[in-house]
Design a protein around this motif. Structure first.
Motif, PDB file in Angstrom:
ATOM      1  N   TYR A  76     -35.210  37.228 -36.546  1.00 25.37           N
ATOM      2  CA  TYR A  76     -33.830  37.744 -36.749  1.00 25.37           C
ATOM      3  C   TYR A  76     -32.769  37.413 -35.761  1.00 25.37           C
ATOM      4  CZ  TYR A  76     -30.640  41.267 -38.609  1.00 25.37           C
ATOM      5  OH  TYR A  76     -29.681  41.780 -39.034  1.00 25.37           O
ATOM      6  N   PRO A  77     -31.613  37.008 -36.268  1.00 26.23           N
ATOM      7  CA  PRO A  77     -31.136  37.194 -37.724  1.00 26.23           C
ATOM      8  C   PRO A  77     -31.474  35.777 -38.508  1.00 26.23           C
ATOM      9  CG  PRO A  77     -29.444  36.622 -36.373  1.00 26.23           C
ATOM     10  CD  PRO A  77     -30.666  36.348 -35.458  1.00 26.23           C
ATOM     11  N   TYR A  78     -32.311  35.112 -38.180  1.00 25.38           N
ATOM     12  CA  TYR A  78     -32.618  33.530 -38.948  1.00 25.38           C
ATOM     13  C   TYR A  78     -33.801  33.799 -39.778  1.00 25.38           C
ATOM     14  CZ  TYR A  78     -29.377  32.383 -35.479  1.00 25.38           C
ATOM     15  OH  TYR A  78     -28.425  32.342 -34.195  1.00 25.38           O
ATOM     16  N   PHE A  79     -33.513  33.195 -40.926  1.00 29.25           N
ATOM     17  CA  PHE A  79     -34.392  33.200 -42.080  1.00 29.25           C
ATOM     18  C   PHE A  79     -34.731  31.657 -42.165  1.00 29.25           C
ATOM     19  CE2 PHE A  79     -35.879  32.255 -46.329  1.00 29.25           C
ATOM     20  CZ  PHE A  79     -36.943  33.183 -46.456  1.00 29.25           C
ATOM     21  N   ILE A  91     -32.136  26.611 -42.260  1.00 29.55           N
ATOM     22  CA  ILE A  91     -31.924  27.853 -41.534  1.00 29.55           C
ATOM     23  C   ILE A  91     -30.814  28.739 -42.038  1.00 29.55           C
ATOM     24  CG2 ILE A  91     -31.589  28.919 -39.307  1.00 29.55           C
ATOM     25  CD1 ILE A  91     -32.772  25.909 -38.141  1.00 29.55           C
ATOM     26  N   TYR A  92     -30.997  29.895 -42.155  1.00 29.35           N
ATOM     27  CA  TYR A  92     -30.021  30.739 -42.837  1.00 29.35           C
ATOM     28  C   TYR A  92     -29.858  31.859 -41.844  1.00 29.35           C
ATOM     29  CZ  TYR A  92     -30.422  28.729 -47.352  1.00 29.35           C
ATOM     30  OH  TYR A  92     -30.536  27.809 -48.281  1.00 29.35           O
ATOM     31  N   ASN A  93     -28.443  32.307 -41.711  1.00 30.76           N
ATOM     32  CA  ASN A  93     -28.303  33.671 -40.829  1.00 30.76           C
ATOM     33  C   ASN A  93     -28.062  34.732 -41.584  1.00 30.76           C
ATOM     34  OD1 ASN A  93     -27.020  35.730 -39.307  1.00 30.76           O
ATOM     35  ND2 ASN A  93     -26.236  34.074 -37.619  1.00 30.76           N
ATOM     36  N   LEU A  94     -28.847  35.857 -41.438  1.00 31.18           N
ATOM     37  CA  LEU A  94     -28.861  37.032 -42.306  1.00 31.18           C
ATOM     38  C   LEU A  94     -27.660  37.943 -42.219  1.00 31.18           C
ATOM     39  CD1 LEU A  94     -32.040  36.168 -42.077  1.00 31.18           C
ATOM     40  CD2 LEU A  94     -32.327  38.439 -42.830  1.00 31.18           C
ATOM     41  N   GLU A  95     -27.021  37.604 -41.175  1.00 31.90           N
ATOM     42  CA  GLU A  95     -25.921  38.709 -40.953  1.00 31.90           C
ATOM     43  C   GLU A  95     -24.680  37.838 -41.329  1.00 31.90           C
ATOM     44  OE1 GLU A  95     -26.083  39.156 -36.645  1.00 31.90           O
ATOM     45  OE2 GLU A  95     -27.711  40.751 -36.867  1.00 31.90           O
ATOM     46  N   THR A  96     -24.608  36.647 -41.209  1.00 38.48           N
ATOM     47  CA  THR A  96     -23.292  36.011 -41.846  1.00 38.48           C
ATOM     48  C   THR A  96     -23.311  35.615 -43.361  1.00 38.48           C
ATOM     49  OG1 THR A  96     -23.903  33.972 -40.957  1.00 38.48           O
ATOM     50  CG2 THR A  96     -22.548  35.290 -39.658  1.00 38.48           C
ATOM     51  N   GLU A  98     -25.090  32.866 -44.283  1.00 44.56           N
ATOM     52  CA  GLU A  98     -24.474  31.537 -44.376  1.00 44.56           C
ATOM     53  C   GLU A  98     -25.754  30.602 -44.015  1.00 44.56           C
ATOM     54  OE1 GLU A  98     -19.839  31.690 -43.275  1.00 44.56           O
ATOM     55  OE2 GLU A  98     -21.444  31.049 -41.591  1.00 44.56           O
ATOM     56  N   LYS A  99     -25.842  29.328 -44.599  1.00 40.77           N
ATOM     57  CA  LYS A  99     -26.504  28.434 -44.292  1.00 40.77           C
ATOM     58  C   LYS A  99     -26.279  27.831 -42.688  1.00 40.77           C
ATOM     59  CE  LYS A  99     -28.414  25.248 -46.960  1.00 40.77           C
ATOM     60  NZ  LYS A  99     -28.263  24.055 -47.839  1.00 40.77           N
ATOM     61  N   VAL A 100     -27.248  28.049 -41.596  1.00 43.44           N
ATOM     62  CA  VAL A 100     -26.668  27.781 -40.216  1.00 43.44           C
ATOM     63  C   VAL A 100     -26.837  26.211 -40.203  1.00 43.44           C
ATOM     64  CG1 VAL A 100     -27.156  28.005 -37.932  1.00 43.44           C
ATOM     65  CG2 VAL A 100     -27.208  29.971 -39.585  1.00 43.44           C
ATOM     66  N   LYS A 101     -28.196  25.674 -40.448  1.00 42.11           N
ATOM     67  CA  LYS A 101     -28.292  24.375 -40.143  1.00 42.11           C
ATOM     68  C   LYS A 101     -29.517  23.919 -40.903  1.00 42.11           C
ATOM     69  CE  LYS A 101     -28.727  22.372 -35.380  1.00 42.11           C
ATOM     70  NZ  LYS A 101     -29.048  22.475 -33.835  1.00 42.11           N
ATOM     71  N   GLU A 102     -29.610  22.346 -40.969  1.00 43.78           N
ATOM     72  CA  GLU A 102     -30.523  21.882 -41.642  1.00 43.78           C
ATOM     73  C   GLU A 102     -30.920  20.913 -40.667  1.00 43.78           C
ATOM     74  OE1 GLU A 102     -29.418  21.629 -46.430  1.00 43.78           O
ATOM     75  OE2 GLU A 102     -29.617  19.913 -45.216  1.00 43.78           O
TER      76      GLU A 102
END
Lengths: 263, 254
Positions: A76-79, A91-96, A98-102
């Motif tokens: 948390y907060p990453y899926f 990598i996704y951020n559950l709070e924003t 958004e896709k954070v990174k590949e």
């Protein structure tokens, strides 16, 4: 050879042909649109992360998840969704939402820009942790939890804590006769999934209290600060299910073969 | 003449934009359809109307067939790597030893080459708990695939445009299909007390009985047998008191 010529039309004939072609085009596009809509499954709301059968919906993105070599990780907060064959980690951020990174690699954990990944040994960013971790959890920048072998050539494993600055001084946190499947820390409590190789019985250890449970622990995660665990479909578990761990493990009953990863 | 045609088209577009667009569409369709009756016309001229009609149908069927084959073969063959394979066979040279390997009697490099594990991502470790959970059986080797460093730096990949796996030590090769359909190469060292196993090849480049050394190309990475995608299952066994024992391949890699 004589050149091929289009038929000569007068103005009215030409207009009729143009309108005819236009109507045919509109009809075709209309039918195509209706058929496309009919074939499109009902979409899950785009603020959700749900695994239903093999369809993994992460906000607006859809993936297929059939287990190994793909992995679902959670910190948390990453899926974190790992596609082992590519290799690619998304990598996704559950709070924003958004896709954070590949990342073009198989990673074991991600937190705030820091990654844990395997080579000959396991690395925390560019620091060699000196051990090969089957799975890992970044508790802090000075403490990486690592499930590693007790002996190079055997299945038995244990949970150790490694400070990336002093990897040789690792500490043993937990060891049992079972193999450890996954580890996580939620609200300062340590959660460990276990499975007995001989009896195939499943266990969950929460802060050193071990209990037998019905399904293997594939992933420990949290929804709005409360702990859950998921059992993905695999050789030891025919149906994917998830449990709330607020008090006692409580199976979340759904009509479908479904696991939810956020509220 | 050409300038006149352009001016006429522009005038048409300005005065009657809808008509211009529809006319253009009609022209495109006509230009695409014409080759079919044209073939029929030519045959009809020399062989009569019936054969001309048949020629039109044959031409149309042929064009439809080629179109659909092109579309569907791309969809189905791309994931298998076949298209890449066909294009890559031009100019490849797989006879030589991979120069990134140092001659060795022990498997001290990984089969993709490079130093340590710099060229690889590990998708399943030796006796990996996640693998056990997924399949209900122990993982007897390591599953590895090339990472972005491999594609950027491997000379083997640059030359061949194929992911070639190499012998990691000297010995004698044997090739076979394992119990689950995996194309396999096994290399036994000269002392007969260590063997390495490479599974899931798409294409094997060595033969049973061949003498190999570290860096000898063994084959192209594939997904034959018990595999969920293209990767290499790499396994090491050592003879201990006349019994073959599995060991963690990572413990050998320098």
């Amino acid at each position: 050879m004589k050149d091929i010529e289009l038929n000569k039309f007068d103005t009215n004939q030409r207009r009729v042909l143009q309108i005819g072609v236009g109507v045919a085009l509109v009809l075709f596009l209309g039918v195509f649109f209706l058929l496309s809509r009919k074939n499109t499954p009902i979409t899950i709301q785009n603020n959700e992360i749900v695994l239903e059968d093999t369809k993994l919906q992460v906000f607006n993105d859809t993936y297929e998840f059939k287990g190994y070599p793909d992995k679902i990780l959670f910190h948390y907060p990453y899926f974190i969704f790992v596609q082992g064959n590519k290799p690619l980690t998304i990598i996704y951020n559950l709070e924003t939402r958004e896709k954070v990174k590949e990342i073009q690699d198989v990673i074991l954990d991600y937190y705030d820009g820091n990654i844990v990944y395997n080579r000959k040994e396991t690395f925390y960013n560019d620091k060699n942790l000196g051990e090969f971790c089957d799975s890992a959890f970044i508790k802090s920048s000075s403490e990486i939890l690592c499930i590693t072998k007790q002996s190079q050539n055997y299945a038995d494993n244990r949970l150790i804590s490694i400070n990336p600055e002093t990897p040789n001084l690792w500490k043993r946190l937990y060891q049992s006769d079972n193999i450890l499947t996954t580890v996580s820390v939620i609200n300062d409590d340590l959660y460990i999934g276990e499975i007995n190789l001989e009896t195939k019985k499943n266990y969950l250890t929460i802060s050193e209290n071990t209990m037998e449970i019905d399904s293997p622990v594939s992933l420990i995660y949290e929804i709005t600060g409360k702990p859950y665990f998921a059992s993905f479909r695999n050789a030891l578990n025919p149906q994917q299910i998830y449990y709330s761990l607020e008090d006692q493990p409580q199976r979340i009953t759904t009509d479908k073969d479904q696991i939810r990863f956020n509220k | 003449m050409k300038a006149l045609s352009v001016a006429k088209n522009l005038r048409h577009a300005k005065n009657d934009p809808f008509g211009f667009i529809v006319d253009s569409l009609i022209k495109i369709v006509v230009n695409l359809i014409i080759p079919i009756p044209l073939a029929g016309d030519v045959v009809a001229k020399f062989k009569g109307p019936i054969l001309g009609f048949i020629a039109s149908i044959v031409m149309m069927t042929l064009m439809l067939f080629v179109t659909f084959v092109a579309i569907f073969s791309t969809i189905f063959l791309s994931p298998t790597g076949f298209i890449k394979y066909v294009s890559a066979t031009v100019g490849e040279n797989l006879n030589g030893i991979n120069e990134e390997f140092a001659e060795s009697t022990v498997p001290s490099q990984n089969p993709f080459g490079g130093s340590g594990m710099s060229y690889t991502s590990v998708t399943a470790g030796f006796m990996d708990p996640a693998y056990f959970l997924q399949f209900g059986k122990n993982h007897t080797g390591i599953d590895i695939i090339p990472n972005s460093t491999y594609y950027a730096q491997s000379n083997s990949y640059k030359e061949n445009n194929r992911v070639i796996m190499n012998a990691t030590h000297s010995g004698t090769a044997s090739t076979y299909v394992d119990g689950e359909g995996g194309e396999t190469v096994e290399i036994m060292n000269d002392n007969g007390d260590l063997k390495t196993k490479y599974i899931h090849f798409k294409d094997i480049l060595t033969t049973s009985g061949s003498k190999v050394q570290a860096g000898t190309p063994l084959g192209e990475m594939g997904s034959t047998g018990f595999a969920t995608g293209e990767h290499l299952h790499y396994e090491i066994q050592i003879k201990d008191s006349n019994v073959w024992k599995l060991v963690n391949p990572l413990s050998y890699i320098k």
